[in-house]
Scaffold this motif. Sequence first.
Motif, PDB file in Angstrom:
ATOM      1  N   ARG A  77     141.397  79.665 -23.749  1.00 28.61           N
ATOM      2  CA  ARG A  77     140.792  80.696 -22.890  1.00 28.61           C
ATOM      3  C   ARG A  77     139.815  80.066 -21.898  1.00 28.61           C
ATOM      4  NH1 ARG A  77     141.120  83.411 -27.782  1.00 28.61           N
ATOM      5  NH2 ARG A  77     138.925  83.181 -28.307  1.00 28.61           N
ATOM      6  N   VAL A  78     139.030  79.087 -22.355  1.00 24.14           N
ATOM      7  CA  VAL A  78     138.095  78.413 -21.449  1.00 24.14           C
ATOM      8  C   VAL A  78     138.868  77.639 -20.386  1.00 24.14           C
ATOM      9  CG1 VAL A  78     136.348  76.588 -21.272  1.00 24.14           C
ATOM     10  CG2 VAL A  78     136.179  78.317 -23.070  1.00 24.14           C
ATOM     11  N   ALA A  79     139.924  76.955 -20.769  1.00 25.97           N
ATOM     12  CA  ALA A  79     140.733  76.217 -19.792  1.00 25.97           C
ATOM     13  C   ALA A  79     141.303  77.163 -18.740  1.00 25.97           C
ATOM     14  CB  ALA A  79     141.851  75.462 -20.509  1.00 25.97           C
ATOM     15  N   MET A  80     141.787  78.321 -19.173  1.00 23.15           N
ATOM     16  CA  MET A  80     142.320  79.306 -18.223  1.00 23.15           C
ATOM     17  C   MET A  80     141.213  79.823 -17.300  1.00 23.15           C
ATOM     18  SD  MET A  80     144.979  81.232 -20.823  1.00 23.15           S
ATOM     19  CE  MET A  80     144.968  82.722 -19.898  1.00 23.15           C
ATOM     20  N   PHE A  81     140.032  80.070 -17.854  1.00 23.21           N
ATOM     21  CA  PHE A  81     138.901  80.513 -17.045  1.00 23.21           C
ATOM     22  C   PHE A  81     138.546  79.455 -16.002  1.00 23.21           C
ATOM     23  CE2 PHE A  81     134.305  80.352 -16.259  1.00 23.21           C
ATOM     24  CZ  PHE A  81     134.101  81.598 -15.692  1.00 23.21           C
ATOM     25  N   LEU A  82     138.466  78.194 -16.425  1.00 26.90           N
ATOM     26  CA  LEU A  82     138.131  77.122 -15.473  1.00 26.90           C
ATOM     27  C   LEU A  82     139.177  77.020 -14.373  1.00 26.90           C
ATOM     28  CD1 LEU A  82     136.787  74.342 -17.878  1.00 26.90           C
ATOM     29  CD2 LEU A  82     135.460  75.865 -16.385  1.00 26.90           C
ATOM     30  N   ALA A  83     140.443  77.150 -14.728  1.00 25.74           N
ATOM     31  CA  ALA A  83     141.503  77.108 -13.716  1.00 25.74           C
ATOM     32  C   ALA A  83     141.326  78.256 -12.718  1.00 25.74           C
ATOM     33  CB  ALA A  83     142.870  77.165 -14.387  1.00 25.74           C
ATOM     34  N   GLN A  84     140.945  79.425 -13.194  1.00 26.89           N
ATOM     35  CA  GLN A  84     140.712  80.574 -12.305  1.00 26.89           C
ATOM     36  C   GLN A  84     139.505  80.342 -11.398  1.00 26.89           C
ATOM     37  OE1 GLN A  84     140.288  83.723 -15.152  1.00 26.89           O
ATOM     38  NE2 GLN A  84     142.498  84.038 -15.351  1.00 26.89           N
ATOM     39  N   GLN A  85     138.589  79.486 -11.835  1.00 29.30           N
ATOM     40  CA  GLN A  85     137.397  79.181 -11.048  1.00 29.30           C
ATOM     41  C   GLN A  85     137.631  78.033 -10.062  1.00 29.30           C
ATOM     42  OE1 GLN A  85     134.778  81.341 -11.339  1.00 29.30           O
ATOM     43  NE2 GLN A  85     136.284  82.290 -12.687  1.00 29.30           N
ATOM     44  N   GLY A  86     138.848  77.515  -9.997  1.00 28.59           N
ATOM     45  CA  GLY A  86     139.172  76.473  -9.033  1.00 28.59           C
ATOM     46  C   GLY A  86     139.256  75.069  -9.593  1.00 28.59           C
ATOM     47  N   TYR A  87     139.064  74.902 -10.890  1.00 32.05           N
ATOM     48  CA  TYR A  87     139.237  73.582 -11.503  1.00 32.05           C
ATOM     49  C   TYR A  87     140.736  73.297 -11.541  1.00 32.05           C
ATOM     50  CZ  TYR A  87     134.342  73.614 -12.904  1.00 32.05           C
ATOM     51  OH  TYR A  87     132.968  73.629 -12.894  1.00 32.05           O
ATOM     52  N   THR A  88     141.141  72.168 -11.010  1.00 34.97           N
ATOM     53  CA  THR A  88     142.573  71.906 -10.833  1.00 34.97           C
ATOM     54  C   THR A  88     143.186  71.001 -11.891  1.00 34.97           C
ATOM     55  OG1 THR A  88     142.057  70.077  -9.335  1.00 34.97           O
ATOM     56  CG2 THR A  88     142.454  72.244  -8.337  1.00 34.97           C
ATOM     57  N   ASP A  89     142.370  70.310 -12.657  1.00 36.50           N
ATOM     58  CA  ASP A  89     142.906  69.372 -13.651  1.00 36.50           C
ATOM     59  C   ASP A  89     142.299  69.696 -15.016  1.00 36.50           C
ATOM     60  OD1 ASP A  89     144.158  67.316 -14.933  1.00 36.50           O
ATOM     61  OD2 ASP A  89     143.328  65.724 -13.681  1.00 36.50           O
ATOM     62  N   VAL A  90     142.845  70.741 -15.655  1.00 40.96           N
ATOM     63  CA  VAL A  90     142.314  71.238 -16.921  1.00 40.96           C
ATOM     64  C   VAL A  90     143.418  71.223 -17.969  1.00 40.96           C
ATOM     65  CG1 VAL A  90     141.176  73.175 -18.061  1.00 40.96           C
ATOM     66  CG2 VAL A  90     140.728  72.734 -15.656  1.00 40.96           C
ATOM     67  N   ALA A  91     143.076  70.794 -19.167  1.00 40.81           N
ATOM     68  CA  ALA A  91     144.024  70.766 -20.284  1.00 40.81           C
ATOM     69  C   ALA A  91     143.369  71.386 -21.509  1.00 40.81           C
ATOM     70  CB  ALA A  91     144.447  69.331 -20.587  1.00 40.81           C
TER      71      ALA A  91
END
Length: 111
Positions: A77-91
């Motif tokens: 869920r945190v990774a998905m949140f970060l991706a929604q915030q513009g983080y492009t390299d999240v696993a």
Amino acid sequence: MIHQVRPADWNDWLQAQSARPVLLDVREPWEVQTAHVQAGDFDLVTIPMNEIPARTSELPQDRPIACLCHHGGRSQRVAMFLAQQGYTDVANIAGGIDAWSREHDPGVPRY
């Protein structure tokens, strides 16, 4: 879609990164005290999941971030949140610290 990294494949994932990665542990402080990962070829940041929205400024957007929790649900869920915030390299570290102990470092206690 968030990339899933099995703890058994952690070293391969680390080697594939072009910048020094961040392992983001989103568990509660008592959980981190119970079982924790030792930093190595990555920076370790611990921010409980519920504090992430207020503390994203502490996370670099130009480096890979792998999220970790107990079994992988919170970190996903945190990774998905970060991706929604513009983080492009999240696993997400699939299976969390429980799988980390079983697949990568048996010295890490299970709880």
